[in-house]
Design a protein around this motif. Structure first.
Motif, PDB file in Angstrom:
ATOM      1  N   GLU A 192       0.850  -1.185   0.000  1.00 45.24           N
ATOM      2  CA  GLU A 192       0.000   0.000   0.000  1.00 45.24           C
ATOM      3  C   GLU A 192       0.890   1.241   0.000  1.00 45.24           C
ATOM      4  OE1 GLU A 192      -2.435   0.331   3.548  1.00 45.24           O
ATOM      5  OE2 GLU A 192      -3.534   2.046   2.734  1.00 45.24           O
ATOM      6  N   LEU A 193       0.466   2.265  -0.704  1.00 46.59           N
ATOM      7  CA  LEU A 193       1.216   3.512  -0.654  1.00 46.59           C
ATOM      8  C   LEU A 193       0.564   4.462   0.327  1.00 46.59           C
ATOM      9  CD1 LEU A 193       2.183   4.216  -4.388  1.00 46.59           C
ATOM     10  CD2 LEU A 193       3.584   3.242  -2.555  1.00 46.59           C
ATOM     11  N   TYR A 194       1.393   5.033   1.194  1.00 52.02           N
ATOM     12  CA  TYR A 194       0.985   6.137   2.039  1.00 52.02           C
ATOM     13  C   TYR A 194       1.498   7.402   1.357  1.00 52.02           C
ATOM     14  CZ  TYR A 194      -0.770   3.673   6.191  1.00 52.02           C
ATOM     15  OH  TYR A 194      -1.521   2.937   7.074  1.00 52.02           O
ATOM     16  N   TYR A 195       0.837   8.514   1.641  1.00 53.12           N
ATOM     17  CA  TYR A 195       1.242   9.763   0.993  1.00 53.12           C
ATOM     18  C   TYR A 195       1.458  10.834   2.036  1.00 53.12           C
ATOM     19  CZ  TYR A 195      -0.313   7.318  -3.175  1.00 53.12           C
ATOM     20  OH  TYR A 195      -0.459   6.394  -4.183  1.00 53.12           O
ATOM     21  N   SER A 233       0.988  26.189   1.329  1.00 51.36           N
ATOM     22  CA  SER A 233       0.064  25.492   0.438  1.00 51.36           C
ATOM     23  C   SER A 233       0.709  24.261  -0.202  1.00 51.36           C
ATOM     24  CB  SER A 233      -0.496  26.445  -0.621  1.00 51.36           C
ATOM     25  OG  SER A 233       0.545  27.002  -1.357  1.00 51.36           O
ATOM     26  N   LEU A 234      -0.152  23.333  -0.536  1.00 50.41           N
ATOM     27  CA  LEU A 234       0.291  22.023  -1.025  1.00 50.41           C
ATOM     28  C   LEU A 234       0.921  22.120  -2.413  1.00 50.41           C
ATOM     29  CD1 LEU A 234      -0.099  18.896  -0.285  1.00 50.41           C
ATOM     30  CD2 LEU A 234      -1.868  18.998  -2.055  1.00 50.41           C
ATOM     31  N   ILE A 235       2.066  21.469  -2.587  1.00 50.29           N
ATOM     32  CA  ILE A 235       2.649  21.400  -3.938  1.00 50.29           C
ATOM     33  C   ILE A 235       2.745  19.965  -4.452  1.00 50.29           C
ATOM     34  CG2 ILE A 235       3.941  23.567  -3.660  1.00 50.29           C
ATOM     35  CD1 ILE A 235       6.253  20.936  -3.854  1.00 50.29           C
ATOM     36  N   GLY A 236       2.626  19.004  -3.544  1.00 45.66           N
ATOM     37  CA  GLY A 236       2.700  17.610  -3.973  1.00 45.66           C
ATOM     38  C   GLY A 236       2.753  16.681  -2.785  1.00 45.66           C
ATOM     39  N   ALA A 237       3.142  15.433  -3.062  1.00 45.72           N
ATOM     40  CA  ALA A 237       3.223  14.445  -1.995  1.00 45.72           C
ATOM     41  C   ALA A 237       4.330  13.458  -2.317  1.00 45.72           C
ATOM     42  CB  ALA A 237       1.900  13.701  -1.857  1.00 45.72           C
ATOM     43  N   GLU A 238       4.856  12.830  -1.258  1.00 41.10           N
ATOM     44  CA  GLU A 238       5.798  11.731  -1.462  1.00 41.10           C
ATOM     45  C   GLU A 238       5.079  10.422  -1.196  1.00 41.10           C
ATOM     46  OE1 GLU A 238       9.400  11.808   0.902  1.00 41.10           O
ATOM     47  OE2 GLU A 238      10.142   9.958  -0.024  1.00 41.10           O
ATOM     48  N   TYR A 278       6.081  15.872   9.993  1.00 37.47           N
ATOM     49  CA  TYR A 278       4.931  15.633  10.854  1.00 37.47           C
ATOM     50  C   TYR A 278       4.217  16.925  11.250  1.00 37.47           C
ATOM     51  CZ  TYR A 278       7.004  10.936  11.491  1.00 37.47           C
ATOM     52  OH  TYR A 278       7.520   9.688  11.310  1.00 37.47           O
ATOM     53  N   PHE A 279       4.938  18.053  11.277  1.00 38.04           N
ATOM     54  CA  PHE A 279       4.277  19.315  11.605  1.00 38.04           C
ATOM     55  C   PHE A 279       3.106  19.563  10.650  1.00 38.04           C
ATOM     56  CE2 PHE A 279       3.695  23.901  10.878  1.00 38.04           C
ATOM     57  CZ  PHE A 279       3.288  24.271  12.148  1.00 38.04           C
ATOM     58  N   TYR A 280       3.289  19.257   9.394  1.00 34.48           N
ATOM     59  CA  TYR A 280       2.227  19.452   8.398  1.00 34.48           C
ATOM     60  C   TYR A 280       1.304  18.241   8.378  1.00 34.48           C
ATOM     61  CZ  TYR A 280       5.280  23.220   7.016  1.00 34.48           C
ATOM     62  OH  TYR A 280       6.061  24.342   7.034  1.00 34.48           O
ATOM     63  N   SER A 281       1.893  17.075   8.260  1.00 32.83           N
ATOM     64  CA  SER A 281       1.119  15.838   8.306  1.00 32.83           C
ATOM     65  C   SER A 281       2.033  14.625   8.282  1.00 32.83           C
ATOM     66  CB  SER A 281       0.166  15.757   7.114  1.00 32.83           C
ATOM     67  OG  SER A 281      -0.399  14.469   7.049  1.00 32.83           O
ATOM     68  N   ARG A 282       1.583  13.577   8.938  1.00 30.20           N
ATOM     69  CA  ARG A 282       2.251  12.281   8.801  1.00 30.20           C
ATOM     70  C   ARG A 282       1.873  11.692   7.448  1.00 30.20           C
ATOM     71  NH1 ARG A 282       4.429   9.571  13.479  1.00 30.20           N
ATOM     72  NH2 ARG A 282       4.482  11.174  15.063  1.00 30.20           N
ATOM     73  N   PRO A 283       2.638  10.693   6.971  1.00 29.62           N
ATOM     74  CA  PRO A 283       2.190   9.985   5.772  1.00 29.62           C
ATOM     75  C   PRO A 283       0.845   9.321   6.058  1.00 29.62           C
ATOM     76  CG  PRO A 283       4.464   9.391   6.348  1.00 29.62           C
ATOM     77  CD  PRO A 283       3.906  10.161   7.504  1.00 29.62           C
ATOM     78  N   MET A 284      -0.058   9.333   5.054  1.00 30.49           N
ATOM     79  CA  MET A 284      -1.428   8.833   5.274  1.00 30.49           C
ATOM     80  C   MET A 284      -1.825   7.848   4.183  1.00 30.49           C
ATOM     81  SD  MET A 284      -3.297  12.531   5.736  1.00 30.49           S
ATOM     82  CE  MET A 284      -2.181  13.437   4.660  1.00 30.49           C
ATOM     83  N   ASP A 305      -7.293   8.991   3.413  1.00 24.15           N
ATOM     84  CA  ASP A 305      -7.053  10.090   4.352  1.00 24.15           C
ATOM     85  C   ASP A 305      -6.357  11.245   3.657  1.00 24.15           C
ATOM     86  OD1 ASP A 305      -7.997   8.189   6.048  1.00 24.15           O
ATOM     87  OD2 ASP A 305      -6.232   8.090   7.339  1.00 24.15           O
ATOM     88  N   PHE A 306      -5.452  10.908   2.748  1.00 24.85           N
ATOM     89  CA  PHE A 306      -4.753  11.963   2.013  1.00 24.85           C
ATOM     90  C   PHE A 306      -5.737  12.769   1.174  1.00 24.85           C
ATOM     91  CE2 PHE A 306      -2.606  13.706  -1.694  1.00 24.85           C
ATOM     92  CZ  PHE A 306      -1.645  14.493  -1.073  1.00 24.85           C
ATOM     93  N   ILE A 307      -6.668  12.072   0.544  1.00 27.08           N
ATOM     94  CA  ILE A 307      -7.668  12.751  -0.280  1.00 27.08           C
ATOM     95  C   ILE A 307      -8.509  13.703   0.581  1.00 27.08           C
ATOM     96  CG2 ILE A 307      -9.821  12.382  -1.601  1.00 27.08           C
ATOM     97  CD1 ILE A 307      -8.395   9.938  -2.876  1.00 27.08           C
ATOM     98  N   TYR A 308      -8.860  13.223   1.774  1.00 31.09           N
ATOM     99  CA  TYR A 308      -9.606  14.078   2.700  1.00 31.09           C
ATOM    100  C   TYR A 308      -8.776  15.308   3.064  1.00 31.09           C
ATOM    101  CZ  TYR A 308     -12.116  15.673   6.780  1.00 31.09           C
ATOM    102  OH  TYR A 308     -12.796  16.447   7.665  1.00 31.09           O
ATOM    103  N   TRP A 309      -7.516  15.091   3.385  1.00 28.74           N
ATOM    104  CA  TRP A 309      -6.581  16.181   3.736  1.00 28.74           C
ATOM    105  C   TRP A 309      -6.467  17.164   2.574  1.00 28.74           C
ATOM    106  CZ3 TRP A 309      -2.172  18.712   2.335  1.00 28.74           C
ATOM    107  CH2 TRP A 309      -1.462  19.367   3.339  1.00 28.74           C
ATOM    108  N   LEU A 310      -6.373  16.591   1.379  1.00 29.88           N
ATOM    109  CA  LEU A 310      -6.224  17.376   0.159  1.00 29.88           C
ATOM    110  C   LEU A 310      -7.446  18.263  -0.062  1.00 29.88           C
ATOM    111  CD1 LEU A 310      -4.398  17.516  -2.415  1.00 29.88           C
ATOM    112  CD2 LEU A 310      -5.723  15.635  -3.329  1.00 29.88           C
TER     113      LEU A 310
END
Ligand code: C2E
Ligand code: MG
Ligand code: MG
Ligand code: MG
Length: 283
Positions: free
Chosen positions: A41-44, A54-59, A260-266, A270-275
């Motif tokens: 599974e990929l976490y983001y 503001s968001l520019i992308g994800a790992e 982690y200040f911004y967010s843990r990998p999800m 959950d990432f979509i919700y965050w997004l």
């Protein structure tokens, strides 16, 4: 010593040399079936613009959900995947999956610049089919090449120079972006930065961790940012955990931040919700 150890763990390892422990063998046999069984599974983890937040992308960060072992973190299985060569099919799956996900998020948010970063390990990078596999994922998903960033560690860059240079140039010509992961932890020769087509440096989290308490780390981070900028590279700070660190990084004009200040990998949902919430908040 560390360098030599790192090298042997992928370049000179053969199954005969592998310490034959029961756990290892079991892990290997589990891993061989894991792709088919859909256990990966990929976490983001979001990557943000330091100045605006503001968001520019994800790992994309790989997780292995095995019924017997529970969730296995990459540091526990990537080395074995490297030694056995399983990293090649696993890595292809990661890139394919990450490209598809990024296309979906881009459509959802309308964020034209939203990109996805994927880790590439040495064995995968040197596989003759690597560039083709990346191109197949881009074509199949329709992700623009400039929205895919491949993260390569410093150690890989410093080994095996000629071959590495060729592959990097080949990848660069496709428009894909290239970043140096864990920057500062290798035995940097630095000169590679001017001759190789990198776009981004990711400052290792070990430097960010003590940036407020250790003047040495603060100086190093400042120097890395300035050097990167004068070479035309962008900088991502990894492992940002505290608000104070974000002030420091803003002040030093660090382009992007992750931690982690911004967010843990999800997980993706959950990432979509965050997004969606993040996107709404900023537009
Ligand atoms: P990395 O590429 O340097 O990824 C960053 C690691 O730092 C991730 O660990 C992430 O969860 C963690 N991290 C993020 N923010 C913070 C923070 O604020 N504080 C701290 N202490 N840690 C933070 P993770 O997910 O366990 O991955 C570990 C490593 O495994 C990655 O390091 C990468 O080298 C490797 N890896 C992960 N996914 C893949 C993959 O798909 N393929 C390959 N080849 N390697 C992968
Ligand atoms: Mg990485
Ligand atoms: Mg480039
Ligand atoms: Mg890193």
């Amino acid at each position: 010593q560390a360098k030599h150890k790192g090298k042997s763990s992928y370049a000179q390892f053969t199954p005969e040399m592998t310490e034959v422990s029961h756990e290892r063998l079991q892990m290997e046999s589990h891993m061989r079936k894991a792709l088919e069984l859909g256990e990966f599974e990929l976490y983001y983890q979001p990557i943000v613009d330091t100045a605006s937040g503001s968001l520019i992308g994800a790992e994309a960060l790989l997780r292995w959900n095995n019924p017997a072992m529970g969730m296995v973190m990459p540091d526990r299985f990537i080395p074995l995947a490297e030694e056995t060569g399983l990293i090649i099919p696993i890595g292809e799956w990661v890139i394919e999956e990450a490209c598809k996900a990024a296309v979906a998020w881009r459509a959802m948010t309308g964020l034209e610049s939203l990109s996805i970063a994927v880790n590439v390990s040495p064995r995968q990078f040197r596989d003759p089919g690597f560039t083709d596999a990346v191109m197949r994922s881009l074509n199949a998903s329709g992700l623009p090449p400039e929205c895919l960033e491949l993260e390569i560690t410093e150690r890989l860059i410093l080994d095996n120079t000629i071959e590495t240079a060729d592959i990097l140039r080949q990848l660069d010509r496709t428009g894909i972006r290239l970043s140096v992961d864990d920057f500062g932890t290798g035995y940097s020769a630095l000169s590679y930065l001017k001759s190789y087509p990198f776009d981004t440096l990711k400052i290792d989290k070990s430097f960010i961790q003590d940036v407020l308490n250790e003047s040495g780390d603060a100086s190093l981070v400042r120097a890395i940012i300035n050097m990167a900028h004068s070479l035309g590279l962008k900088v991502i700070a990894e492992g940002v955990e505290e608000e104070g660190q974000t002030h420091f990084l803003k002040n030093e004009n660090c382009d992007y931040s992750q931690g982690y200040f911004y967010s843990r990998p999800m997980p993706e949902q959950d990432f979509i919700y965050w997004l969606e919430t993040n996107h709404r908040a900023n537009h």
